[in-house]
Enzyme design. Structure first.
Site, short mmCIF file in Angstrom:
data_model
loop_
_atom_site.label_atom_id
_atom_site.label_comp_id
_atom_site.label_asym_id
_atom_site.label_seq_id
_atom_site.Cartn_x
_atom_site.Cartn_y
_atom_site.Cartn_z
N GLU A 433 35.94 31.17 44.23
CA GLU A 433 37.26 31.79 43.96
C GLU A 433 37.29 33.26 44.38
OE1 GLU A 433 39.07 30.78 40.20
OE2 GLU A 433 38.36 28.72 40.37
C1 LIG Z 1 29.88 24.96 43.38
C2 LIG Z 1 30.94 25.34 44.36
C3 LIG Z 1 32.25 24.95 44.14
C4 LIG Z 1 33.24 25.27 45.08
N1 LIG Z 1 34.52 24.79 44.91
C5 LIG Z 1 35.42 24.96 45.92
C6 LIG Z 1 36.70 24.31 45.87
O1 LIG Z 1 37.04 23.62 44.91
N2 LIG Z 1 37.53 24.47 46.93
C7 LIG Z 1 37.21 25.23 48.01
O2 LIG Z 1 38.01 25.34 48.93
N3 LIG Z 1 36.02 25.89 48.07
C8 LIG Z 1 35.11 25.75 47.06
N4 LIG Z 1 33.89 26.36 47.13
C9 LIG Z 1 33.61 27.27 48.23
C10 LIG Z 1 33.52 28.71 47.78
O3 LIG Z 1 34.79 29.20 47.49
C11 LIG Z 1 32.79 29.46 48.89
O4 LIG Z 1 31.41 29.20 48.70
C12 LIG Z 1 33.05 30.93 48.88
O5 LIG Z 1 34.35 31.16 49.34
C13 LIG Z 1 32.08 31.70 49.77
O6 LIG Z 1 32.01 31.11 51.03
P1 LIG Z 1 30.59 30.80 51.69
O7 LIG Z 1 29.75 30.17 50.66
O8 LIG Z 1 30.78 30.09 52.95
O9 LIG Z 1 29.99 32.23 51.95
P2 LIG Z 1 30.21 33.13 53.24
O10 LIG Z 1 31.65 33.39 53.48
O11 LIG Z 1 29.41 32.58 54.35
O12 LIG Z 1 29.56 34.47 52.73
C14 LIG Z 1 28.14 34.64 52.57
C15 LIG Z 1 27.94 35.99 51.91
O13 LIG Z 1 28.50 37.01 52.73
C16 LIG Z 1 29.48 37.74 52.01
N5 LIG Z 1 30.57 38.07 52.93
C17 LIG Z 1 31.36 37.23 53.64
N6 LIG Z 1 32.26 37.91 54.36
C18 LIG Z 1 32.04 39.22 54.10
C19 LIG Z 1 32.64 40.43 54.54
N7 LIG Z 1 33.69 40.44 55.38
N8 LIG Z 1 32.19 41.58 54.05
C20 LIG Z 1 31.15 41.61 53.18
N9 LIG Z 1 30.54 40.51 52.73
C21 LIG Z 1 30.97 39.32 53.17
C22 LIG Z 1 29.93 36.81 50.90
O14 LIG Z 1 30.45 37.51 49.79
C23 LIG Z 1 28.62 36.11 50.57
O15 LIG Z 1 27.87 36.92 49.72
C24 LIG Z 1 32.90 26.05 46.21
C25 LIG Z 1 31.58 26.46 46.41
C26 LIG Z 1 30.60 26.10 45.51
C27 LIG Z 1 29.18 26.49 45.80
#
Ligand SMILES: Cc1cc2nc3c(=O)[nH]c(=O)nc-3n(C[C@H](O)[C@H](O)[C@H](O)COP(=O)(O)OP(=O)(O)OC[C@H]3O[C@@H](n4cnc5c(N)ncnc54)[C@H](O)[C@@H]3O)c2cc1C
Length: 626
Positions: A433
């Site tokens: 979120e």
């Molecule tokens: C248990 C679980 C439940 C979930 N439920 C849902 C759901 O119901 N629906 C849904 O759509 N998604 C869901 N998600 C997805 C979740 O919202 C994403 O994991 C989250 O948005 C982060 O994306 P990512 O994991 O790909 O990380 P990434 O975007 O790859 O980021 C990796 C790291 O880099 C940081 N980062 C990324 N971009 C930047 C930037 N521009 N500047 C600085 N730092 C940055 C992030 O904060 C993070 O620390 C879920 C994930 C999990 C693990």
């Protein structure tokens, strides 16, 4: 629906410009209603927006009470969280019991069969659930905070409401599908697509969504997909559209159920869409409005995590209080040793402030007339980070028992206190979120919005001379009075006397928010358009804003409690006072960090690491295979 192994394919990447364009297009540009935090970043303390601290409508309290009482009894008597964690499944009887209570339709209007309760009542229910089981919280909140009911309530047509609300209120579980392999924090890389069908009556959906909570159990999902781009001003504008999709339609497939560190019974999966025909009446809000819908939905949807963080804080406080009094080491209860006492006191002060922040945001959302996008984002960021520290401290206070599973404790005849599980379950709150980093960026973007509106044409690249001159005139008019006034202003005694012993903290917020506004302005001048890349500078500014909001909320809440009942209120004032003292120290440290820091050398070392220059440091361990 079949279950098959997911194919591995490389994710697309969006350029930084594309990512920014998509995010900007989805931003709500207007500030139609007042925002306490926006003004705070502009150096204006509007205590009148949050003080007197809002009371919940007594009629609503009475309406919600029977449901909350039944829910509490149900959770106490029927939910075995150790079993849910161990087996990774929520028993059908628990899901059915929650459906019977109406827990899947708490905010759905009564005319559609829901309980029709308010945001604050919903948050109280979520706090009860969170105090018992994280997987249950995720089930209910992925359905109601971000799943179909919330966007349907805000953006659905009457026909859509008539069609879906009654099912949802009865417990048709729903999900929210935005994330993809390449789309985590960056929706510009979205690959799931929908194109109009040949007959023009439907959209044909193809793609794959990752980590969709409730996805493996859902009947309905909100799915974000790319629809054909539009040309606006000679430039291609990417379109993302939201669709309500039925899980049993042909072409919808659960490709994989995901498993995690915690939340073992999360029904989360990879959902694949192959030529799924979605009737055009299932578009939510309108073509191209999907990302904006997701962001607006999250403005209130985000209020669930702050309140479940509060519930975690309260549970930890209870556990830590009991153990600190009971466990004797070195001749006295550990709570009498200063190191543990410091943690205990801080835990209580933070829990009090976190509740003030969450409750205040909920009350503002409920009352209406405020723009709470910044407040909700801070609540999510602040409470999830503070909650994590509290759980970490609770593990430490419990010592070895904090690291031991509840089942193991029980097997050796000890009380099965599940701190280990709480730690595992909680960690994700800092990631989903809107991760903490993305929340910082979101808040920073809104915090500088007024400056960008005023001076953006002067400092941003690619502007014409005419635009720059107009920007200069605008800036002279605005900053001519704004900047000097951020240095002036009376925020010493006797201002804010109505806050009693907390007045000193409110006065601090008044002074510090002007310093914050100057800090934002000076950073813009110093770094110009490059400020966007100086995330550690922006994050410090955001953290100051978050602390100031939390101090103000805690003082306002304590004052309200004092007025209601001076004896209980005195205790609250003590907690608010301690919280504010600690927060002020953090604020001063963040301000100092703006002046002196190691940001640049740290960034450089990180880039060297990316180049492989420090791979020597990784020697001496078993290497990961490529
Ligand atoms: C248990 C679980 C439940 C979930 N439920 C849902 C759901 O119901 N629906 C849904 O759509 N998604 C869901 N998600 C997805 C979740 O919202 C994403 O994991 C989250 O948005 C982060 O994306 P990512 O994991 O790909 O990380 P990434 O975007 O790859 O980021 C990796 C790291 O880099 C940081 N980062 C990324 N971009 C930047 C930037 N521009 N500047 C600085 N730092 C940055 C992030 O904060 C993070 O620390 C879920 C994930 C999990 C693990």
């Amino acid at each position: 629906m079949a279950t098959t192994a997911p194919p591995k394919r490389p994710a697309t990447r969006a350029t930084a410009d594309e990512a920014r364009d998509v995010a900007e297009a989805a931003r709500e540009e207007q500030w139609a209603a007042p925002s306490f935090v926006r003004d705070l970043f502009l150096g204006k303390l509007r205590m009148d927006l949050i003080h007197p601290y809002p009371e919940q409508d007594p009629d609503e309290v009475a309406r919600a009470k029977p449901f909350l009482d039944k829910l509490e009894r149900f959770l106490r008597e029927k939910v075995d969280s150790d079993r849910i964690d161990r087996e990774g499944e929520i028993p059908d009887a628990v899901v059915d019991g929650l459906k019977e209570l109406g827990a899947f339709g708490i905010k759905i209007p009564r005319e559609y069969g829901g309980l029709g309760l308010s945001q604050l009542s919903y948050m109280k229910a979520i706090a009860l659930v969170s105090s018992v089981d994280g997987s249950l919280t995720a089930l209910l909140s992925a359905h109601q905070s971000i799943g179909v009911p919330q966007p349907l309530k805000m953006f659905g047509t009457d026909a859509q409401k008539q069609k879906f609300f009654p099912r949802l209120a009865k417990g048709a579980i729903s999900a929210f599908a935005l994330t993809e392999d390449g789309v985590g924090s960056d929706p510009a890389a979205m690959e799931t697509s929908a194109v109009p069908s040949d007959d023009g009556e439907a959209w044909i959906l193809n793609g794959e969504k990752l980590w969709c909570t409730n996805g493996t159990k859902a009947e309905l999902m909100v799915v974000m997909a790319r629809t054909p781009s539009k040309m606006v001003g000679g430039k291609e504008k990417k379109q993302i559209t939201a669709f309500i999709v039925e899980a049993d339609w042909p072409g919808v497939e659960i490709a994989h159920r995901c498993h995690f560190m915690g939340l073992k019974a999360l029904y989360n999966g990879v959902i694949r869409f192959t030529n799924v025909r979605v009737p055009k009446e299932n578009v939510l809000w309108g073509e191209g409005k999907g990302l904006k819908l997701a962001l607006i939905t999250l403005n209130t949807g985000r209020l669930t995590l702050p309140i479940s963080s509060v519930a975690a804080g309260k549970r930890c406080l209870e556990i830590a209080r009991r153990w600190s009094a009971e466990r004797v080491q070195w001749g006295k209860p550990i709570g009498k040793h200063d190191a543990i006492a410091q943690k205990l006191g801080t835990m209580a002060a933070n829990t009090f402030a976190m509740e003030a922040v969450a409750e205040l945001c909920g009350a503002m959302a409920e009352r209406g007339g405020y723009d709470i996008r910044l407040e909700a984002a801070i609540a999510k960021l602040y409470n999830s980070e503070a909650g994590w520290r509290i759980i970490d401290d609770t593990v430490q206070i419990r010592g070895g028992r904090g690291y031991e599973t509840a089942d193991s404790l029980r097997a050796r005849g000890e009380e099965p206190i599940p701190v280990e599980r709480m730690l595992r379950d909680f960690r994700i709150n800092l990631i989903f979120e809107g991760s903490s980093e993305i929340m910082h960026l979101f808040i920073a973007r809104e915090a500088v919005d007024k400056h960008l509106q005023t001076a953006g044409d002067v400092v941003m690249p690619g502007k014409t001379l005419r635009q720059r001159l107009a920007g200069l005139a605008r800036s002279a008019a605005f900053y001519g009075w704004w900047y000097p006034s951020r240095w002036l202003g009376w925020s010493l005694w006797p201002r804010y006397e109505e806050f009693g012993r907390l007045a000193t903290h409110v006065r601090f917020v008044d002074r510090a928010c002007r310093k914050l506004a100057r800090g934002v302005f000076h950073s813009m001048i110093r770094f110009g358009p490059k400020l966007e890349q100086r995330q550690s500078v922006l994050f410090r500014l955001v953290d100051v804003g978050a602390e100031l909001f939390a101090i103000a909320a805690a003082c306002s809440r304590a004052r309200r409690l004092y007025q209601r009942d001076p004896a209980a209120g005195t205790r609250a004032m003590k907690l608010a006072d301690l919280f504010a003292r600690q927060a002020r120290r953090r604020v001063r440290a963040q301000f100092a960090g703006l002046r002196r820091n190691e940001d640049v050398p740290t960034y450089r070392v990180a880039q060297d690491i990316l180049e492989g220059e420090h791979r020597w440091l990784e020697r001496g361990i078993v290497e990961l295979s490529d």
